[in-house]
Design a protein around this motif. Structure first.
Motif, short mmCIF file in Angstrom:
data_model
loop_
_atom_site.label_atom_id
_atom_site.label_comp_id
_atom_site.label_asym_id
_atom_site.label_seq_id
_atom_site.Cartn_x
_atom_site.Cartn_y
_atom_site.Cartn_z
N SER A 49 47.71 47.00 36.90
CA SER A 49 48.88 47.13 36.02
C SER A 49 48.71 48.32 35.09
O SER A 49 49.63 49.11 34.91
N ALA A 50 47.51 48.43 34.51
CA ALA A 50 47.25 49.52 33.57
C ALA A 50 47.35 50.87 34.25
O ALA A 50 47.95 51.81 33.73
N ALA B 25 44.85 43.23 35.91
CA ALA B 25 44.93 44.10 34.73
C ALA B 25 44.71 45.58 35.03
O ALA B 25 45.48 46.43 34.59
N ASN C 205 51.71 37.94 30.62
CA ASN C 205 51.19 38.16 31.98
C ASN C 205 50.76 36.86 32.68
O ASN C 205 50.14 36.91 33.73
N SER D 212 50.66 42.10 23.35
CA SER D 212 50.32 41.44 24.61
C SER D 212 49.88 40.02 24.28
O SER D 212 49.01 39.82 23.46
N GLU E 184 52.88 40.62 35.95
CA GLU E 184 51.88 39.85 36.71
C GLU E 184 52.40 38.43 36.97
O GLU E 184 53.55 38.25 37.33
N PHE F 178 45.70 44.97 28.43
CA PHE F 178 45.87 44.35 29.75
C PHE F 178 44.67 43.42 30.00
O PHE F 178 43.55 43.75 29.63
N ILE G 218 41.54 47.41 28.41
CA ILE G 218 41.46 46.58 29.62
C ILE G 218 40.33 45.58 29.45
O ILE G 218 39.17 45.97 29.25
#
Lengths: 99, 130
Positions: free
Chosen positions: B19-20, B16, A6, A97, A32, B128, B7
């Motif tokens: 996006s989540a 974040a 991201n 991630s 992102e 995220f 998150i």
């Protein structure tokens, strides 16, 4: 393995580390600010060194939000929407991630 | 498939939470079960009851509350992260100063045990934030 990145390569080494580690069958998803790495420029050689057997996806809404057209991206970049994001998550195990 | 999310970043500072949220909408539409969203570190600000964004923009906190009301998604706020930032739930708030719960509807407060439980129970766990 699905790597979710991201951050753009100037913010973080996450993408570089993934490019170094990824093996055939893995996938990298740019979301992102990481979608900036999808742009094909003379300065960005990171994705050029990536194994051909690793798929690279970029989240379309994040590309659009940053004004990046697919014509500016590397040919290997596959655009996905959020439904595609979900599908990538279900198709790969594990999902990681990277920051 | 059971999917849990984590998150780690505050809304209005990081993408974040957006996006989540979009990921969850797509996952629910595809028939997946979002078994838990765990709010950690600055992510606890997603639960801030008194958040009042301008009327013409998305209301992140309200959106989470509606997600819980509509789909029963378990919204868990890390107790240590929350208390450090002054987000106190009802019982602690009363003990410390008589203020009402800082958590919006649909959120509950708990420890890292529930994050571990989500990691074990879910088929996938997506993080995220930072």
């Amino acid at each position: 393995m699905l790597y979710i990145i991201n951050k753009n390569p100037s913010q973080s080494l996450a993408l570089k580390n993934c490019v170094d580690q990824a093996i055939a069958g893995d996938a990298i998803l740019l979301i992102e600010n990481a979608v900036y790495a999808a742009i094909n420029t003379a300065q960005s050689t990171l994705l050029q060194s990536l194994d051909d057997q690793v798929s690279v996806y970029a989240l379309t809404p994040d590309l659009q939000a940053r004004g990046i057209g697919l014509n500016q991206c590397y040919a290997r970049i596959e655009p996905v929407d959020y439904a595609g994001f979900v599908m990538l998550v279900t198709e790969h195990q594990p999902v990681r991630s990277c920051f | 498939m059971k999917i849990s999310l984590q998150i780690n970043a505050s809304p209005y500072q990081h993408q974040a939470a957006d996006s989540a949220w979009h990921f969850i909408q797509a996952a629910i539409l595809s028939g997946h079960d979002i078994c838990r969203v765990f709010f950690y570190h600055d992510g606890v600000f997603n639960a801030l009851r008194d958040s009042r964004p301008p009327g013409d923009e998305r209301d992140v906190v309200k959106r989470w509350s509606e997600l819980h009301a509509k789909h029963g998604v378990d919204l868990v706020v890390c107790v240590s992260s929350a208390q450090r930032r002054g987000l106190l739930e009802q019982t602690v708030a009363k003990k410390l100063g008589g203020y009402q719960s800082a958590l919006a509807d649909g959120f509950r407060i708990a420890g890292l045990g529930l994050l571990m439980e989500a990691l074990i129970d879910a088929d996938r766990h997506i993080t995220f934030g930072d």
